[in-house]
Each structure stands twice: as C-alpha cells, then as structure tokens.
Design an enzyme around this catalytic site. Structure first.
Site, mmCIF file in Angstrom:
data_model
loop_
_atom_site.group_PDB
_atom_site.id
_atom_site.type_symbol
_atom_site.label_atom_id
_atom_site.label_comp_id
_atom_site.label_asym_id
_atom_site.label_seq_id
_atom_site.Cartn_x
_atom_site.Cartn_y
_atom_site.Cartn_z
ATOM 1 C CB CYS A 1 -9.234 -30.004 -3.138
ATOM 2 S SG CYS A 1 -9.647 -31.744 -3.597
ATOM 3 C CG ASN B 1 -8.471 -34.602 9.400
ATOM 4 O OD1 ASN B 1 -8.672 -35.379 10.320
ATOM 5 N ND2 ASN B 1 -8.059 -33.361 10.125
ATOM 6 C CE1 TYR C 1 -5.906 -41.301 6.226
ATOM 7 C CE2 TYR C 1 -6.732 -43.159 4.846
ATOM 8 C CZ TYR C 1 -5.806 -42.508 5.669
ATOM 9 O OH TYR C 1 -4.902 -43.640 6.183
ATOM 10 C CD GLU D 1 -8.026 -28.139 -7.395
ATOM 11 O OE1 GLU D 1 -7.779 -28.375 -5.926
ATOM 12 O OE2 GLU D 1 -7.821 -28.776 -8.413
#
Ligand code: THU
Length: 137
Positions: free
Chosen positions: A62, A54, A57, A64
């Site tokens: 992530c 985004n 930041y 996962e």
C-alpha cells in the site's frame, strides 16, 4: 473538511497535494486503484509513497506503508501527520494493516483522507481504536 483539526488547513492541503502527486506514480495494473500517501515530519519534510502491485497479488504494498518505509530508510521515524489520496470521488482511508503500521510511529497523528467532497481529517486513534501493542493496555 471535518473531524480532528490538529492539522492546519494549509498543511493538510499541502500534504494532500503531495499525496495526489505520488498517486500519479502508483503501479496498480491489477486493481486499477491508484493510491498516494504523504507523511509530514517535524522538520517540514514530506515523504511520499504510492501503491505498488505485483502479479503475485498478495505481494502488493500500500501507498502508506511504502511512504513510511521510505521515511524510515531516510532516518525519519516520527511523522506528525499523514495524507492519503485514492481515486476521485472515493473515500480512501488507510486499510487496517496500514493503520497498525503507521501507529507504530505515531498513533495519535492526524490523517487527511480524500473523500468525495475533498478531504476530511481524522486521527489515527479514531481510525485504530485498541491497536496492537506489546505494552498491553
Ligand atoms: N491500497 C493502498 O495503497 N492503501 C490502502 O490503505 C488501501 C488499499 C491499495 C492496495 C491495492 O494496490 C489497491 O489499493 C486496491 O486495494
């Protein structure tokens, strides 16, 4: 491939292939570092995720955690193995936050991690020794 072998080579390869496929959908215009993750469940289903960045930041998520939250939304809360794929030639283990996040659901599962030679299988226990738990020791 080295490390924990609780995951068959066949399953690890299938899981890594799914992570690589998810990696193609990574939205990483800021870092340029695309990551894909795949989670295996007891019924054989594989749920995947990619990193989504985004402009603000710190809102980035992530691969996962993206995969795990998708799985939970589908009613799947007990992964039996995971795979993580980053750029070619890069050892790409889950970050600390993702280790803790995944350990919530299975702290002992094998994690296939892409590396310069292919991938290696580590256990989440060795990736996250002394992870946080409300139960204490
Ligand atoms: N990233 C992941 O998707 N998983 C990790 O375990 C480590 C880092 C992403 C976050 C960010 O979009 C990019 O990789 C560079 O840090």
């Amino acid at each position: 491939m080295s490390g924990t072998t609780a995951l068959s080579a066949e399953k690890a390869e299938a899981l890594m292939a799914a992570a690589e496929e998810a990696r193609k959908n990574a939205y990483a215009p800021y870092s340029g570092f695309a990551v894909g993750a795949a989670l295996l469940f007891e019924d054989g289903r594989i749920i995947t995720g990619c990193n989504v960045e985004n402009a603000s930041y710190s809102l980035s998520i992530c691969a996962e955690r993206n995969a795990m939250t998708t799985a939970v939304a589908m009613g799947l809360t007990r992964p039996t193995a995971a795979a993580v794929a980053g750029p070619d030639g890069v050892f790409c283990p889950p970050c600390g936050a993702c280790r803790q996040f995944l350990a919530e659901f299975n702290g002992a599962m094998p994690v296939a991690v892409k590396d310069a030679g292919g991938f290696r299988v580590l256990s989440l226990e060795e990736l996250l020794p002394s992870g946080f738990s409300l139960k204490g020791e």
